[in-house]
Design an enzyme around this catalytic site. Sequence first.
Site, PDB file in Angstrom:
ATOM      1  N   GLY C  28       0.803  -1.209   0.000  1.00 11.17           N
ATOM      2  CA  GLY C  28       0.000   0.000   0.000  1.00 11.17           C
ATOM      3  C   GLY C  28       0.832   1.253   0.000  1.00 11.17           C
ATOM      4  O   GLY C  28       1.984   1.266   0.462  1.00 11.17           O
ATOM      5  N   ASN C  29       0.272   2.305  -0.559  1.00 12.46           N
ATOM      6  CA  ASN C  29       0.938   3.603  -0.580  1.00 12.46           C
ATOM      7  C   ASN C  29      -0.093   4.675  -0.905  1.00 12.46           C
ATOM      8  O   ASN C  29      -1.066   4.435  -1.605  1.00 12.46           O
ATOM      9  CB  ASN C  29       2.077   3.622  -1.620  1.00 12.46           C
ATOM     10  CG  ASN C  29       1.718   2.878  -2.897  1.00 12.46           C
ATOM     11  OD1 ASN C  29       0.878   3.353  -3.684  1.00 12.46           O
ATOM     12  ND2 ASN C  29       2.313   1.718  -3.115  1.00 12.46           N
ATOM     13  N   GLY C  46       9.311   0.862   1.222  1.00 12.04           N
ATOM     14  CA  GLY C  46       9.807  -0.104   2.206  1.00 12.04           C
ATOM     15  C   GLY C  46      10.171   0.443   3.580  1.00 12.04           C
ATOM     16  O   GLY C  46      10.910  -0.199   4.314  1.00 12.04           O
ATOM     17  N   HIS C  95      -3.248   3.326  -2.891  1.00 12.17           N
ATOM     18  CA  HIS C  95      -3.226   1.941  -3.356  1.00 12.17           C
ATOM     19  C   HIS C  95      -3.132   1.049  -2.131  1.00 12.17           C
ATOM     20  O   HIS C  95      -2.298   1.266  -1.260  1.00 12.17           O
ATOM     21  CB  HIS C  95      -2.013   1.732  -4.270  1.00 12.17           C
ATOM     22  CG  HIS C  95      -1.791   0.293  -4.620  1.00 12.17           C
ATOM     23  ND1 HIS C  95      -2.789  -0.517  -5.091  1.00 12.17           N
ATOM     24  CD2 HIS C  95      -0.677  -0.485  -4.562  1.00 12.17           C
ATOM     25  CE1 HIS C  95      -2.308  -1.732  -5.312  1.00 12.17           C
ATOM     26  NE2 HIS C  95      -1.028  -1.736  -4.988  1.00 12.17           N
ATOM     27  N   HIS C  97      -3.869  -3.321  -0.738  1.00 11.21           N
ATOM     28  CA  HIS C  97      -4.278  -4.692  -1.049  1.00 11.21           C
ATOM     29  C   HIS C  97      -5.360  -5.081  -0.051  1.00 11.21           C
ATOM     30  O   HIS C  97      -5.354  -6.194   0.483  1.00 11.21           O
ATOM     31  CB  HIS C  97      -3.092  -5.651  -0.933  1.00 11.21           C
ATOM     32  CG  HIS C  97      -2.068  -5.501  -2.022  1.00 11.21           C
ATOM     33  ND1 HIS C  97      -1.204  -6.497  -2.367  1.00 11.21           N
ATOM     34  CD2 HIS C  97      -1.777  -4.478  -2.851  1.00 11.21           C
ATOM     35  CE1 HIS C  97      -0.406  -6.094  -3.350  1.00 11.21           C
ATOM     36  NE2 HIS C  97      -0.732  -4.854  -3.659  1.00 11.21           N
ATOM     37  N   ASP C 120     -23.677   6.174  -1.860  1.00  6.03           N
ATOM     38  CA  ASP C 120     -23.254   7.402  -1.183  1.00  6.03           C
ATOM     39  C   ASP C 120     -21.858   7.841  -1.608  1.00  6.03           C
ATOM     40  O   ASP C 120     -21.498   9.003  -1.438  1.00  6.03           O
ATOM     41  CB  ASP C 120     -23.278   7.207   0.339  1.00  6.03           C
ATOM     42  CG  ASP C 120     -24.669   7.400   0.930  1.00  6.03           C
ATOM     43  OD1 ASP C 120     -25.523   8.028   0.283  1.00  6.03           O
ATOM     44  OD2 ASP C 120     -24.900   6.928   2.064  1.00  6.03           O
ATOM     45  N   HIS C 169      -4.485  -7.949  -8.910  1.00  7.35           N
ATOM     46  CA  HIS C 169      -3.594  -7.119  -8.114  1.00  7.35           C
ATOM     47  C   HIS C 169      -4.356  -6.524  -6.916  1.00  7.35           C
ATOM     48  O   HIS C 169      -4.313  -7.091  -5.827  1.00  7.35           O
ATOM     49  CB  HIS C 169      -2.993  -6.040  -9.023  1.00  7.35           C
ATOM     50  CG  HIS C 169      -1.919  -5.223  -8.388  1.00  7.35           C
ATOM     51  ND1 HIS C 169      -0.935  -4.602  -9.104  1.00  7.35           N
ATOM     52  CD2 HIS C 169      -1.690  -4.904  -7.094  1.00  7.35           C
ATOM     53  CE1 HIS C 169      -0.132  -3.943  -8.277  1.00  7.35           C
ATOM     54  NE2 HIS C 169      -0.571  -4.117  -7.059  1.00  7.35           N
ATOM     55  N   TYR C 227     -26.052  17.210   2.250  1.00  8.78           N
ATOM     56  CA  TYR C 227     -25.611  16.479   3.430  1.00  8.78           C
ATOM     57  C   TYR C 227     -24.605  17.296   4.242  1.00  8.78           C
ATOM     58  O   TYR C 227     -23.792  18.015   3.681  1.00  8.78           O
ATOM     59  CB  TYR C 227     -24.971  15.165   2.987  1.00  8.78           C
ATOM     60  CG  TYR C 227     -24.613  14.259   4.115  1.00  8.78           C
ATOM     61  CD1 TYR C 227     -25.569  13.459   4.709  1.00  8.78           C
ATOM     62  CD2 TYR C 227     -23.320  14.231   4.605  1.00  8.78           C
ATOM     63  CE1 TYR C 227     -25.244  12.625   5.757  1.00  8.78           C
ATOM     64  CE2 TYR C 227     -22.980  13.401   5.657  1.00  8.78           C
ATOM     65  CZ  TYR C 227     -23.956  12.599   6.225  1.00  8.78           C
ATOM     66  OH  TYR C 227     -23.617  11.776   7.270  1.00  8.78           O
TER      67      TYR C 227
END
Lengths: 229, 229, 229, 229
Positions: C28-29, C46, C95, C97, C120, C169, C227
């Site tokens: 993830g990033n 990393g 991004h 997973h 929504d 992916h 809203y």
Amino acid sequence: MTLAALKQAVLEANLATVRHGLVKATFGNASGIDRVSERIAIKPSGVPYEEMTADHMVITDLAGTTFDNRFRPSSDLDTHLVLYRAFPTIGAIIHTHSTYATIMAQARRPIPPLGTTHADYFHGTIPVTRDLTAEEITERYVEATGEVIAETVGSGDPLAIPAVLVAGHGPFVWGRDPEQAVLNAMILEEVAKMAWHGAALDAAPPPISQTLLDRHYLRKHGANATYGQ
Amino acid sequence: MTLAALKQAVLEANLATVRHGLVKATFGNASGIDRVSERIAIKPSGVPYEEMTADHMVITDLAGTTFDNRFRPSSDLDTHLVLYRAFPTIGAIIHTHSTYATIMAQARRPIPPLGTTHADYFHGTIPVTRDLTAEEITERYVEATGEVIAETVGSGDPLAIPAVLVAGHGPFVWGRDPEQAVLNAMILEEVAKMAWHGAALDAAPPPISQTLLDRHYLRKHGANATYGQ
Amino acid sequence: MTLAALKQAVLEANLATVRHGLVKATFGNASGIDRVSERIAIKPSGVPYEEMTADHMVITDLAGTTFDNRFRPSSDLDTHLVLYRAFPTIGAIIHTHSTYATIMAQARRPIPPLGTTHADYFHGTIPVTRDLTAEEITERYVEATGEVIAETVGSGDPLAIPAVLVAGHGPFVWGRDPEQAVLNAMILEEVAKMAWHGAALDAAPPPISQTLLDRHYLRKHGANATYGQ
Amino acid sequence: MTLAALKQAVLEANLATVRHGLVKATFGNASGIDRVSERIAIKPSGVPYEEMTADHMVITDLAGTTFDNRFRPSSDLDTHLVLYRAFPTIGAIIHTHSTYATIMAQARRPIPPLGTTHADYFHGTIPVTRDLTAEEITERYVEATGEVIAETVGSGDPLAIPAVLVAGHGPFVWGRDPEQAVLNAMILEEVAKMAWHGAALDAAPPPISQTLLDRHYLRKHGANATYGQ
């Protein structure tokens, strides 16, 4: 065992069922028995877990006579009494509605020994009771629940497979003492979760062999146990 | 590496398996080896995780000889020894009954590379062993568990696919060191969870291509790795 | 926006993905862009989340030129750059997973609007990309990932359906700013979880009507949103 | 009841829905009514839960007239108003998008009484509404949502089955007071989870008998309830 020690052990078992995620709201109850004095300590009815102390535990004898009137015992007391009378080797009982064990109880699906997680704690298939009859439900529901569990265990060793799923209801689990009963309730929920996931992939997943079942179970239980310090 | 450092790393790996939800009760064990001195540190048998210190780790050599008698080693020691002898490049082993990896082991379902999460850590399908024979279970269960894992890896590179599911039991995972083995055990549980969910929708979900598998795996592993600082 | 504010917002988005359970290990990033200065801040490659500070965020321009060499940017930087160039209205990209979004990406299953939770935040079906070709993977994998996302969005409004599942992916999600992108990533995971559970019961569960989709989406988005305070 | 006490109880119900994992982001809202003064307290629209205080709760009457203009009420206010007018015995309403209840609402699957967990809180099948028509959605969506819930309950006792699943949307739950409504919302999510898991194994899992349903429900509810202290 002193009554104070029994109450404390039963309190801790009740709190452990919540801490391990086995009990929500006020579902569930744990009890323990001192076989020498034949005194039982059981959770009180409807007291929130966060307020519960050892002093709330209700003391009864094997006939269900209570020894003071400050708190009413769990509404499932009579089920516990039937089991303590039917199974003289057990020292504690836990009832929960833990999610996967209850799903299997609702689906009337026994839990076969699908792996060594199961085999380390349960020496065979965890059974489901028959449904209670309308008369049993109407006339003597709580006792009849205990009787149908005893009927399901039959002549088996209750400590070898220390749990039964009550059809349409949920699991009753037991052990030599409250701590062991908590552990059995936790492992039951885990093996029920695994069994559900196996059944969802594959209608009849393969149980492990009797040889492997024995190997794992007997490593931790009985005269030749080798596990631990 | 000093023995103290090895014990500390192995303690931390054991505690990490609990913290990451891979181990319940006293299931599971982690070990590490210093390849220079050929000393192994492994979790003791049946000590509760909350009481465990580095000093509880048991030191043995590759033949399983222990160097003091204060604590008995994990009952799975012989499996670890077989793997350290069979796979000279590995430096740590973790055994768990983590939920989804165990579900797949019980269902005898290998875990194909269905996505890049898998490809970042496992360079191909994570296999399931054959069932042990009755004789293997009866005569030499713990060693035979190691041997059937080694048989399953065969001539493959054990660090390229650092896990095997033991049929009807659960995962054994390894790595260059205890920290990497913990990470592999965590990712294995995640890819097993994803694979179960894929299989429940679709009997044969499509694996990713060899090209994509290589692209991701080799980004993080081997001479041309580019990932990290 | 100052670079310091941008880095801080991007750091917080990265940490939020972990806190909300969307990211495990170093998967993830998150990145963000200041459209005035055309400066992008992105997670470094990393670095463990528990050590990450705003100062670790790497600053680049839209061509990917970095402005100091202390930390290497996320290995997915080129995907982010393609998306910032293709979608001029977005201000942040995430991004992950995350488990269920990745399960759907692996199964190549788009997520239709099955309910108002979806409506929504996402004004239509969340699509899955085609598989990348072997050449795209080998020659220009990270850029090609961005390109196939842009190809999948096509002439649609990227802010109306702010996520795409990359086949085999996982999800890429975006928003006007890092905070909105985090929220979109969280809701995506929830609607993916619900969609998986619906698909497991029923091969083609019914999407809600366009009228209901519009009613909910437009209550929270666009010129006539009503809203909030 | 003072307005301050009502606001505090409604705040606590709103926070409890988040604490029990029933509400993510700003989905969900809880309200309560004092039937003597006919004042309703309801969550404000779009205020983050972590910043919410009793003072944010918006006070209205049964026609929806608010009594100061500091905060706008939940965008679902009109649904709550319809229900308070239709069901004079209820004292609190909770709307969530809790995961499994929403999955069942999306799949248009009522939740039959599969076990005693259900029977302890819901005296029969939890129904799903019909879909709203395009005109209802366009012209008067929020009120129509309340009306279709009331239509679904029909002449039934709203406190006997204190929840309805709105098709393609999610659950509305109620109770005599905010605390009971929270408990009902929690148990609904649990029985929805169990029902989904039952349905995934078995297209038509067996409900429990009317006798057992009555036995459990009436133990905790009505003139002859025996549960608690």
